[in-house]
Design a protein around this motif. Structure first.
Motif, PDB file in Angstrom:
ATOM      1  N   TYR A  46      58.279 -49.887  15.952  1.00 35.91           N
ATOM      2  CA  TYR A  46      59.298 -49.261  15.123  1.00 35.91           C
ATOM      3  C   TYR A  46      59.967 -48.069  15.800  1.00 35.91           C
ATOM      4  CZ  TYR A  46      57.427 -52.113  11.360  1.00 35.91           C
ATOM      5  OH  TYR A  46      57.027 -53.176  10.591  1.00 35.91           O
ATOM      6  N   SER A 128      66.707 -65.930   3.382  1.00 35.79           N
ATOM      7  CA  SER A 128      65.494 -65.512   4.087  1.00 35.79           C
ATOM      8  C   SER A 128      64.477 -66.640   4.197  1.00 35.79           C
ATOM      9  CB  SER A 128      64.861 -64.305   3.367  1.00 35.79           C
ATOM     10  OG  SER A 128      65.723 -63.188   3.422  1.00 35.79           O
ATOM     11  N   THR A 156      63.137 -59.996  11.882  1.00 35.54           N
ATOM     12  CA  THR A 156      63.228 -58.544  11.776  1.00 35.54           C
ATOM     13  C   THR A 156      61.859 -57.950  11.475  1.00 35.54           C
ATOM     14  OG1 THR A 156      65.481 -58.761  10.932  1.00 35.54           O
ATOM     15  CG2 THR A 156      64.375 -56.655  10.580  1.00 35.54           C
ATOM     16  N   GLN A 157      61.397 -57.061  12.332  1.00 33.56           N
ATOM     17  CA  GLN A 157      60.038 -56.538  12.189  1.00 33.56           C
ATOM     18  C   GLN A 157      59.860 -55.735  10.902  1.00 33.56           C
ATOM     19  OE1 GLN A 157      59.377 -54.107  15.651  1.00 33.56           O
ATOM     20  NE2 GLN A 157      60.825 -52.525  15.028  1.00 33.56           N
ATOM     21  N   GLU A 158      60.917 -55.071  10.432  1.00 29.87           N
ATOM     22  CA  GLU A 158      60.801 -54.250   9.229  1.00 29.87           C
ATOM     23  C   GLU A 158      60.489 -55.097   7.991  1.00 29.87           C
ATOM     24  OE1 GLU A 158      63.209 -52.055  12.196  1.00 29.87           O
ATOM     25  OE2 GLU A 158      63.267 -54.096  11.375  1.00 29.87           O
ATOM     26  N   PRO A 178      58.562 -60.510  16.753  1.00 24.87           N
ATOM     27  CA  PRO A 178      59.342 -59.458  16.089  1.00 24.87           C
ATOM     28  C   PRO A 178      60.563 -59.058  16.897  1.00 24.87           C
ATOM     29  CG  PRO A 178      57.435 -58.502  17.176  1.00 24.87           C
ATOM     30  CD  PRO A 178      57.317 -60.000  17.351  1.00 24.87           C
ATOM     31  N   CYS A 180      63.587 -55.731  16.775  1.00 20.59           N
ATOM     32  CA  CYS A 180      63.967 -54.459  16.159  1.00 20.59           C
ATOM     33  C   CYS A 180      65.445 -54.509  15.788  1.00 20.59           C
ATOM     34  CB  CYS A 180      63.698 -53.300  17.121  1.00 20.59           C
ATOM     35  SG  CYS A 180      64.206 -51.689  16.502  1.00 20.59           S
ATOM     36  N   ARG A 181      65.735 -54.534  14.492  1.00 21.49           N
ATOM     37  CA  ARG A 181      67.127 -54.570  14.050  1.00 21.49           C
ATOM     38  C   ARG A 181      67.828 -53.284  14.472  1.00 21.49           C
ATOM     39  NH1 ARG A 181      68.330 -56.206   7.966  1.00 21.49           N
ATOM     40  NH2 ARG A 181      67.932 -58.258   8.879  1.00 21.49           N
ATOM     41  N   GLY A 209      72.854 -62.374  12.794  1.00 17.92           N
ATOM     42  CA  GLY A 209      72.014 -61.180  12.794  1.00 17.92           C
ATOM     43  C   GLY A 209      71.534 -60.721  11.434  1.00 17.92           C
ATOM     44  N   ARG A 210      71.955 -61.377  10.372  1.00 13.98           N
ATOM     45  CA  ARG A 210      71.501 -61.026   9.023  1.00 13.98           C
ATOM     46  C   ARG A 210      71.850 -62.173   8.072  1.00 13.98           C
ATOM     47  NH1 ARG A 210      76.390 -58.474   9.676  1.00 13.98           N
ATOM     48  NH2 ARG A 210      77.915 -58.672   7.978  1.00 13.98           N
TER      49      ARG A 210
END
Length: 397
Positions: A46, A128, A156-158, A178, A180-181, A209-210
């Motif tokens: 993170y 998702s 996305t790791q979050e 994972p 990182c966004r 990307g989303r």
């Protein structure tokens, strides 16, 4: 006490048909698999986006090989996950695939390719549950039985990689890494995924990307690129271009486009207090009774773009499959993108975008007069929340 243990053993044998010895053997096997998955688990970062060389022990492995315990763990997790997703998504909903020559080509590439040739699939990102949900419905069971042929993905790791070791081990065994966004295309976590492609595996990414539930590629209420920037940079992230450019063997890239998953796992898609809330409405209530449609495209060529770049700037650096932990600083330095390389990534990504836009146009034509009540191509809330400046842009600009 020994009499009670004997009674328990007899009860277990009578109820399951599994002897005590078999149960012990299975327990040892699962411990072996679990220990391997835990030891080689991917780890989110993170803070540094994966810059630390010792972040994950996966970097100590040859990308094309894995210990026996890890192979078994991957097979078990993938079999359970894909089978469950086929039931949750495929049986509770209807997945219609346009079974044309492009689809048959995609199946053939999943099953068999020349040694060392990677397969890279790309698609729009509608929910998702696109991966593993929809992807699982596209994977034949004969591919599922061989972990080396099952897709690798990034998440996305979050959202997907909490700081819980066993959860990361499970995701890693499911061949998900994972990312990182906002960490950019030069982050170490992205290179971990690129090594998988360098080993000739199948990787899948969502270059938007989303999650976007408007039914329009790369455009939703929080699209940041202006009309001018979109024309210059395109709608997609350039990571797909970097993957293609630095793979030792150019990946076979196959696009597909899908509609309907916005109804299977809807998101809030509403403006509140000046912020757009697009989190999942409810993970516990994945919807059933809906129809999802999928269209595959032809493989996208890049040889001309790569050749033109190398004539102008010299040979591209290629990522190999050797362990990176003991040469991390050098590899990370080479992984950094130059200005010339970024121009190449942009050109490659633009070609991928054009392929997805052609599929989007085909999808709209095929569903223009649809009277199927279980098919909804987009989330009405997302469409209504999209600012006029974005919604009014030409579909294929």
């Amino acid at each position: 006490m020994w009499e009670r243990l004997a009674d328990c053993r007899e009860w277990l044998w009578g109820w399951t048909g599994i002897s005590t010895g078999s149960l012990v053997s299975l327990s040892i096997l699962f411990l072996f698999m679990g220990n391997s998955a835990m030891y080689y688990r991917p780890v989110p970062d993170y803070i540094g986006g994966g810059k630390s060389a010792g972040l994950t022990r996966l970097r100590e492995l040859e990308a094309s090989r894995a210990p026996v315990g890890l192979v078994l763990a991957r097979w078990f997790v993938q079999f359970v996950t894909v089978t469950a997703m086929k039931m949750i998504i495929g049986l509770r909903n209807t997945v219609d695939i346009a079974k044309d020559a492009n689809y048959r080509q995609a199946l053939s590439l999943m099953r068999k390719r020349p040694a060392g040739v990677p397969l890279l699939t790309v698609s729009n990102h509608v929910s998702s549950m696109d991966d593993p949900g929809l992807i699982s419905c596209l994977i034949p069971f004969d591919v599922l039985m061989t972990p080396n042929r099952v897709r690798w993905g990034i998440a996305t790791q979050e959202i997907v990689f909490p700081q819980i070791p066993w959860a990361n081990a499970f995701m890693g065994a499911g061949q998900v890494l994972p990312i990182c966004r906002g960490g950019g295309i030069d982050q170490g976590l992205f290179m971990d995924f690129a090594r998988v492609l360098a080993a000739g595996r199948w990787g899948h990414i969502f270059p938007e990307g989303r999650v976007i539930q408007t039914g329009t590629l790369g455009r939703d209420p929080i699209t940041k690129r202006s009309r001018k920037e979109e024309k210059e940079k395109g709608r997609l992230k350039w990571g797909v271009g970097k993957l293609v450019a630095h793979s030792p063997v150019t990946p076979v890239l196959v696009p597909f486009y899908h509609l309907g998953m916005a109804s299977v796992l809807p998101q809030h898609n509403v403006w509140e207090g000046g912020e757009f809330r697009n989190g999942v409405v409810s993970w516990r209530h994945i919807q059933g009774g809906h129809r999802v449609k999928v269209w595959f495209g032809d493989r996208v060529p890049f040889d001309d773009l790569l050749a033109a770049h190398e004539r102008a700037h010299g040979p591209l650096w290629k990522l190999d499959t050797a362990p990176t932990a003991d040469r991390w600083t050098d590899v990370m330095h080479k992984w950094e993108s130059s200005g010339a390389c970024r121009s190449l990534y942009s050109a490659i990504t633009r070609r991928v975008q054009d392929a997805l836009l052609r599929l989007e146009e085909r999808a709209r034509k095929d569903t223009a007069n649809s009277t199927q009540p279980d098919f909804k191509p987009a989330c009405p809330r997302a469409v209504a929340a999209t600012p006029p400046e974005i919604a009014s842009r030409p579909p294929a600009s």
